[in-house]
Write a protein that holds these residues in place. Structure first.
Motif, PDB file in Angstrom:
ATOM      1  N   ARG A  61     -27.159  17.328   1.418  1.00  0.00           N
ATOM      2  CA  ARG A  61     -27.246  18.588   0.022  1.00  0.00           C
ATOM      3  C   ARG A  61     -27.828  19.576   0.556  1.00  0.00           C
ATOM      4  N   HIS A  62     -29.070  19.482   1.666  1.00  0.00           N
ATOM      5  CA  HIS A  62     -30.199  20.335   2.337  1.00  0.00           C
ATOM      6  C   HIS A  62     -29.258  20.943   3.628  1.00  0.00           C
ATOM      7  N   ALA A  63     -28.399  19.866   4.136  1.00  0.00           N
ATOM      8  CA  ALA A  63     -28.097  20.516   5.532  1.00  0.00           C
ATOM      9  C   ALA A  63     -26.848  21.880   5.897  1.00  0.00           C
ATOM     10  N   LYS A  64     -26.226  21.619   4.851  1.00  0.00           N
ATOM     11  CA  LYS A  64     -25.115  22.873   4.789  1.00  0.00           C
ATOM     12  C   LYS A  64     -25.728  24.349   4.237  1.00  0.00           C
ATOM     13  N   PRO A  65     -26.766  24.383   3.070  1.00  0.00           N
ATOM     14  CA  PRO A  65     -27.516  25.155   3.171  1.00  0.00           C
ATOM     15  C   PRO A  65     -28.121  25.919   3.977  1.00  0.00           C
ATOM     16  N   CYS A  66     -29.023  24.637   4.252  1.00  0.00           N
ATOM     17  CA  CYS A  66     -29.286  25.117   5.613  1.00  0.00           C
ATOM     18  C   CYS A  66     -29.560  25.095   7.161  1.00  0.00           C
ATOM     19  N   GLN A  67     -27.821  25.630   7.267  1.00  0.00           N
ATOM     20  CA  GLN A  67     -27.064  25.299   8.471  1.00  0.00           C
ATOM     21  C   GLN A  67     -27.699  23.802   9.601  1.00  0.00           C
ATOM     22  N   LEU A  68     -27.917  23.075   9.138  1.00  0.00           N
ATOM     23  CA  LEU A  68     -28.034  22.311   9.892  1.00  0.00           C
ATOM     24  C   LEU A  68     -27.276  21.257  10.520  1.00  0.00           C
ATOM     25  N   TRP A  69     -26.062  22.210  11.562  1.00  0.00           N
ATOM     26  CA  TRP A  69     -25.228  21.094  11.990  1.00  0.00           C
ATOM     27  C   TRP A  69     -25.021  20.147  12.111  1.00  0.00           C
ATOM     28  N   ASP A  70     -25.469  20.273  12.896  1.00  0.00           N
ATOM     29  CA  ASP A  70     -25.960  18.743  13.746  1.00  0.00           C
ATOM     30  C   ASP A  70     -25.967  17.059  12.849  1.00  0.00           C
ATOM     31  N   LEU A  71     -27.465  18.053  11.441  1.00  0.00           N
ATOM     32  CA  LEU A  71     -27.992  16.596  10.601  1.00  0.00           C
ATOM     33  C   LEU A  71     -26.142  17.015   9.794  1.00  0.00           C
ATOM     34  N   GLN A  72     -25.548  17.680  10.026  1.00  0.00           N
ATOM     35  CA  GLN A  72     -24.552  17.460   8.542  1.00  0.00           C
ATOM     36  C   GLN A  72     -23.220  16.601   9.671  1.00  0.00           C
ATOM     37  N   LEU A  73     -23.027  16.531  11.111  1.00  0.00           N
ATOM     38  CA  LEU A  73     -22.425  15.460  11.369  1.00  0.00           C
ATOM     39  C   LEU A  73     -23.452  14.429  11.664  1.00  0.00           C
ATOM     40  N   ALA A  74     -24.358  14.171  11.863  1.00  0.00           N
ATOM     41  CA  ALA A  74     -25.033  12.656  11.787  1.00  0.00           C
ATOM     42  C   ALA A  74     -24.466  11.723   9.829  1.00  0.00           C
ATOM     43  N   ILE A  75     -24.508  13.243   9.289  1.00  0.00           N
ATOM     44  CA  ILE A  75     -24.665  12.651   7.981  1.00  0.00           C
ATOM     45  C   ILE A  75     -23.306  12.079   7.999  1.00  0.00           C
ATOM     46  N   MET A  76     -21.932  13.019   7.787  1.00  0.00           N
ATOM     47  CA  MET A  76     -20.819  12.393   8.062  1.00  0.00           C
ATOM     48  C   MET A  76     -20.322  11.071   8.806  1.00  0.00           C
ATOM     49  N   HIS A  77     -21.299  10.740  10.147  1.00  0.00           N
ATOM     50  CA  HIS A  77     -20.918   9.992  10.990  1.00  0.00           C
ATOM     51  C   HIS A  77     -21.186   8.786  10.510  1.00  0.00           C
ATOM     52  N   CYS A  78     -22.492   8.168   9.744  1.00  0.00           N
ATOM     53  CA  CYS A  78     -23.059   7.475   8.706  1.00  0.00           C
ATOM     54  C   CYS A  78     -22.414   7.105   8.232  1.00  0.00           C
ATOM     55  N   THR A  86     -16.986  24.477  13.734  1.00  0.00           N
ATOM     56  CA  THR A  86     -16.859  25.721  14.543  1.00  0.00           C
ATOM     57  C   THR A  86     -18.538  26.584  14.480  1.00  0.00           C
ATOM     58  N   ALA A  87     -18.658  26.352  13.417  1.00  0.00           N
ATOM     59  CA  ALA A  87     -20.162  27.139  12.539  1.00  0.00           C
ATOM     60  C   ALA A  87     -21.156  27.095  13.423  1.00  0.00           C
ATOM     61  N   LEU A  88     -20.821  25.478  14.428  1.00  0.00           N
ATOM     62  CA  LEU A  88     -22.609  25.463  14.941  1.00  0.00           C
ATOM     63  C   LEU A  88     -22.769  26.251  16.193  1.00  0.00           C
ATOM     64  N   ILE A  89     -20.659  26.565  17.234  1.00  0.00           N
ATOM     65  CA  ILE A  89     -21.018  26.865  18.196  1.00  0.00           C
ATOM     66  C   ILE A  89     -21.338  28.563  17.992  1.00  0.00           C
ATOM     67  N   ARG A  90     -20.836  28.952  16.585  1.00  0.00           N
ATOM     68  CA  ARG A  90     -20.921  30.177  16.285  1.00  0.00           C
ATOM     69  C   ARG A  90     -22.004  30.918  16.255  1.00  0.00           C
ATOM     70  N   ASP A  91     -23.341  29.529  15.614  1.00  0.00           N
ATOM     71  CA  ASP A  91     -24.322  29.976  15.424  1.00  0.00           C
ATOM     72  C   ASP A  91     -25.296  29.861  16.710  1.00  0.00           C
ATOM     73  N   ALA A  92     -24.803  28.851  17.287  1.00  0.00           N
ATOM     74  CA  ALA A  92     -25.552  29.315  18.816  1.00  0.00           C
ATOM     75  C   ALA A  92     -25.002  29.563  19.695  1.00  0.00           C
TER      76      ALA A  92
END
Length: 223
Positions: free
Chosen positions: A1-18, A32-38
């Protein structure tokens, strides 16, 4: 719920993985968003460290670590930084013609070595033959669908990386064995040296030689 709005891309990947998420398109969008922001703030070394961490956590999950997509994103960034550094060097040269003040690109924009992407992914656990296959797949698809790689300089850039990958792969396979070390980068000598080793080493040497031939043929078509 908070990972995408806060742009926590690493966390979103972890949630998807789990959660065992199966939406491959979402995984590509997150990357794409992760590399774009980094890209604007992270140096090559810092970004490589982040990618290695994510690769070790997610590879070979094709949803949370879409390898071909990650390679394409990072190679586009690598090429963009190379072009930016070349432009900055030219600007600095012209500036020196007028005064003594030199200018340098930001650390985040510094060009990376040609094999920066593949070495980063290898450090994350992706085998060299797999990496070669990814570049080969990208270039093969680009031949059929030029829209896949619309940037004109990107094709020769990927082709150069693929050719260097063969040398790196050969070196990585040869490093533990003195007979192969002595063969150096000459592919014919590599095959000859492998004759004194196991049948699998012979097959591996011939495979590398065949792939080098494939690259040479692609160079002739594109260059």
């Amino acid at each position: 719920r908070h990972a995408k709005p806060c742009q926590l891309w690493d966390l979103q990947l972890a949630i998807m993985h789990c959660a065992g998420h199966a939406d491959a398109a979402l995984g590509r969008r997150v990357w794409t968003a992760l590399i774009r922001d980094a890209a604007p703030t992270l140096s090559n070394a810092a970004l490589a460290e982040r990618v290695v961490t994510l690769a070790r956590a997610h590879y070979p999950n094709n949803v949370t670590f879409p390898l071909e997509h990650v390679v394409l994103l990072l190679e586009r960034l690598s090429l963009a930084r190379r072009v930016a550094e070349a432009d900055a060097d030219e600007a600095a040269f012209h500036a020196r013609q007028h005064d003594d003040n030199d200018t340098h690109p930001d650390a985040s924009a510094r060009a990376a070595p040609p094999l920066w992407v593949s070495r980063t992914l290898a450090a994350g656990g992706v085998a060299w033959p797999i990496l070669f296959g990814v570049y080969d797949a990208l270039l093969t698809r680009a031949e059929r669908d030029p829209a896949l790689i619309s940037e004109t300089p990107l094709r020769p850039h990927l082709l150069r990386v693929q050719s260097l990958l063969v040398e790196q792969w050969l070196s990585a396979e040869a490093a533990p064995d003195r007979a192969l070390d002595a063969a150096g980068a000459d592919l014919e000598q590599y095959v000859v040296a492998a004759q004194s080793l196991s049948p699998s080493a012979i097959q591996e040497a011939k495979l590398v030689r065949d792939e080098a031939t494939l690259i040479a043929e692609r160079f002739r078509r594109w260059m």
